[in-house]
Design a protein around this motif. Structure first.
Motif, mmCIF file in Angstrom:
data_model
loop_
_atom_site.group_PDB
_atom_site.id
_atom_site.type_symbol
_atom_site.label_atom_id
_atom_site.label_comp_id
_atom_site.label_asym_id
_atom_site.label_seq_id
_atom_site.Cartn_x
_atom_site.Cartn_y
_atom_site.Cartn_z
ATOM 1 N N TYR A 97 6.258 22.179 -41.534
ATOM 2 C CA TYR A 97 5.577 21.163 -40.727
ATOM 3 C C TYR A 97 5.316 21.688 -39.321
ATOM 4 O O TYR A 97 4.204 21.566 -38.788
ATOM 5 N N ALA A 101 1.849 22.164 -37.381
ATOM 6 C CA ALA A 101 1.660 21.314 -36.197
ATOM 7 C C ALA A 101 1.406 22.150 -34.951
ATOM 8 O O ALA A 101 0.631 21.742 -34.074
ATOM 9 N N HIS A 111 0.010 13.715 -30.670
ATOM 10 C CA HIS A 111 1.060 13.776 -31.690
ATOM 11 C C HIS A 111 0.827 12.776 -32.822
ATOM 12 O O HIS A 111 1.186 13.055 -33.981
ATOM 13 N N ARG A 112 0.229 11.635 -32.510
ATOM 14 C CA ARG A 112 -0.025 10.659 -33.582
ATOM 15 C C ARG A 112 -1.002 11.230 -34.603
ATOM 16 O O ARG A 112 -0.884 10.967 -35.809
ATOM 17 N N ARG A 115 0.953 13.845 -36.739
ATOM 18 C CA ARG A 115 1.804 13.207 -37.743
ATOM 19 C C ARG A 115 1.006 12.705 -38.937
ATOM 20 O O ARG A 115 1.509 12.664 -40.062
ATOM 21 N N LYS A 116 -0.247 12.374 -38.710
ATOM 22 C CA LYS A 116 -1.105 11.884 -39.797
ATOM 23 C C LYS A 116 -1.706 13.040 -40.593
ATOM 24 O O LYS A 116 -1.752 12.990 -41.827
#
Length: 228
Positions: A97, A101, A111-112, A115-116
Motif C-alpha cells: 500500500y 501511495a 490522502h482521501r 485511500r480510495k
C-alpha cells in the motif's frame, strides 16, 4: 502520442545508438520494441523519458516536443509516462500500500483520494488483500504487479515496460502480460521492450524491430523474428 522525427543519438564514446529513426505510436496502441543486444532499444526508451538527449531530430510525447525541454520541466513529462522495470524497484521498508501511495504523495494527491484509489488499483492488478505485505513477503510476480500498480496509479497516458518479464518464469510472465493487456484495453498506450519471443509471437501486437540503431521492421501485427 509518441513520435520520433529523424532521431539520431551518438554517445560521446562514438557509439551510434539511434540512426535517423522515424516512427509514430498512436494513442491506445500496444507496441513491442525488439532487437538484438545493442540494437538501440534502451536508448529509444531513454529518449522518451528524456533520460538522454538526442543528437539530432525531435521526440514528441503526448503532443509535447521534449527535445529541448528544460530540466525543471522533465518531472512533468514523467508524470505522463509510467515505467515498469525488470527488477521491480520497490521500496523494501514500505508495504505494498505504501509503495503505491508514495507515487501519489509526491504529486500532492490528497490522502482521501489515495485511500480510495490504492485499493482499486490493487484489485485491477490482482492483489486485493496484499496491501499490508512487504515486498520480501511477495513472489516475483506479485512484486511486479505492485510495480505496475505504482506506475499507473496517477493515470499516465503512456506506460513503458522495460523487460517486465525478464526475471519471471513463463507462467508468471503470462499473468503479467494479462495485467498489461487489461491496462491497455482501458486506454493506456503501452511500449514494451522485450527479448521474450513467445510473448511477442502470441500477443500479435505491433512490433518495431531495431537493428544497429535503425528500424529494420515495423509490423502492425508482428513476430519477434530473431534467433537469440
Amino acid at each position: 502520442m509518441i513520435e520520433f522525427q529523424n532521431v539520431s543519438k551518438k554517445y560521446d564514446n562514438g557509439v551510434q545508438a539511434l540512426d535517423r529513426v522515424n516512427v509514430k505510436i498512436d494513442k491506445g496502441e500496444f507496441v513491442f520494441i525488439v532487437g538484438p543486444s545493442g540494437a538501440g532499444k534502451s536508448t529509444f526508451i531513454k529518449a522518451v523519458l528524456k533520460e538522454v538527449n538526442v543528437t539530432t531530430g525531435n521526440v514528441v510525447v503526448d503532443d509535447m516536443d521534449i527535445t529541448k525541454l528544460h530540466r525543471r520541466r522533465v518531472p512533468y513529462l514523467r508524470r505522463k509516462v509510467g515505467v515498469v522495470f525488470q527488477d521491480f524497484r520497490l521500496l523494501p521498508n514500505k508495504t505494498v500500500y505504501e509503495n503505491i501511495a508514495f507515487a501519489m504523495e509526491i504529486t500532492g494527491t490528497p490522502h482521501r483520494n489515495i485511500r480510495k484509489q490504492v485499493p482499486m488499483i490493487l484489485a485491477l492488478v490482482g492483489l486485493t488483500g496484499k496491501g499490508n505485505f512487504y515486498p520480501n513477503q511477495l513472489s516475483g510476480g506479485e512484486q511486479q504487479r505492485v510495480s505496475i500498480a505504482r506506475s499507473i496509479i496517477n493515470n499516465p497516458p503512456i506506460l513503458i515496460a522495460d523487460e517486465p518479464t525478464g526475471n519471471l518464469d513463463p507462467d508468471t510472465s503470462w499473468e503479467i502480460m494479462k495485467v498489461l493487456r487489461t491496462i491497455n484495453r482501458r486506454g493506456t498506450t503501452i511500449l514494451m521492450a522485450t527479448h521474450d519471443r513467445e510473448i511477442v509471437d502470441i500477443m500479435k501486437k505491433r512490433v518495431i524491430a531495431l537493428e544497429n540503431g535503425q528500424i529494420a521492421r515495423d509490423d502492425k501485427v508482428g513476430v519477434y523474428g530473431y534467433d537469440d
